[in-house]
Scaffold this motif. Structure first.
Motif, PDB file in Angstrom:
ATOM      1  N   GLN A  90      32.949  38.304  18.725  1.00 10.73           N
ATOM      2  CA  GLN A  90      33.740  37.222  19.309  1.00 10.73           C
ATOM      3  C   GLN A  90      34.716  37.781  20.349  1.00 10.73           C
ATOM      4  N   GLU A  91      35.312  38.928  20.076  1.00 18.50           N
ATOM      5  CA  GLU A  91      36.234  39.549  21.028  1.00 18.50           C
ATOM      6  C   GLU A  91      35.489  39.969  22.300  1.00 18.50           C
ATOM      7  N   ALA A  96      34.084  38.807  27.967  1.00 18.01           N
ATOM      8  CA  ALA A  96      33.050  38.476  28.953  1.00 18.01           C
ATOM      9  C   ALA A  96      33.330  37.111  29.571  1.00 18.01           C
ATOM     10  N   ASP A  97      33.770  36.144  28.762  1.00 17.73           N
ATOM     11  CA  ASP A  97      34.103  34.814  29.285  1.00 17.73           C
ATOM     12  C   ASP A  97      35.281  34.891  30.257  1.00 17.73           C
ATOM     13  N   ALA A  98      36.288  35.686  29.902  1.00 16.21           N
ATOM     14  CA  ALA A  98      37.444  35.828  30.783  1.00 16.21           C
ATOM     15  C   ALA A  98      37.032  36.466  32.107  1.00 16.21           C
ATOM     16  N   ALA A 102      37.221  34.741  35.798  1.00 16.09           N
ATOM     17  CA  ALA A 102      37.896  35.366  36.932  1.00 16.09           C
ATOM     18  C   ALA A 102      36.941  35.515  38.116  1.00 16.09           C
ATOM     19  N   ASP A 103      35.702  35.893  37.836  1.00 18.24           N
ATOM     20  CA  ASP A 103      34.714  36.016  38.911  1.00 18.24           C
ATOM     21  C   ASP A 103      34.447  34.671  39.575  1.00 18.24           C
TER      22      ASP A 103
END
Length: 167
Positions: A90-91, A96-98, A102-103
């Motif tokens: 989950q971390e 990866a989601d963050a 940002a991308d």
């Protein structure tokens, strides 16, 4: 004395495989067959033969309680290990989601700046329409029959469009 890390990992893997096996249909079938054999063999109203359990089904109850008392902590240990793996996953997913977010924001800003920049650049359609208008305006001008497009000056020499006037 504290167990080594390799020992706890080995025991944890054993607990997970045990918990995984206890959740299968194979385990349930074998356990049901064992209990049925035990019950049939120890029925007090059958033919006289040696029984495993002198008192009807007390030893069976003891064995099932013993199995449950060992199975519960092993299953909990396996669940705790799975929960730890899930937290790590989950971390990683959160990171990866963050990064993806940002991308995407960066790309959105870049696309917006390109759109603003394109507003100041002549597009292909704009250039085509300007060239068409220029061609139409050139075709509408009266043709005076002169092939060179120059006029003769007072001295008889031709004067071009880019040449000096009157000299």
């Amino acid at each position: 004395m504290r167990p080594r890390s390799g020992d706890t990992d080995r025991f944890g893997r054993f607990a997970e495989s045990f918990a995984r096996y206890m959740g299968t249909a194979r385990f349930l079938i074998w356990m049901t067959m064992l209990i049925l054999v035990w019950v049939v063999w120890n029925v007090p109203y059958g033919p006289e033969r040696p029984r495993w359990d002198e008192y009807p089904f007390i030893f069976l109850t003891l064995m099932l309680s013993l199995q449950a008392s060992y199975a519960a902590p092993l299953i909990l240990l396996a669940q705790n290990r799975q929960e730890a793996r899930d937290r790590v996953q989950q971390e990683q997913d959160r990171r990866a989601d963050a990064q993806s977010h940002a991308d995407m924001e960066f790309l959105a800003r870049e696309v917006a700046s390109l759109r603003l920049g394109l507003g100041e650049v002549a597009t292909r359609d704009f250039l085509r329409s300007e060239l068409r208008d220029l061609l139409e305006s050139l075709q509408e001008q009266p043709d005076d029959g002169d092939d060179t497009g120059s006029e003769a000056g007072p001295d008889g020499r031709g004067r071009g469009r880019s040449g000096p006037r009157g000299h």
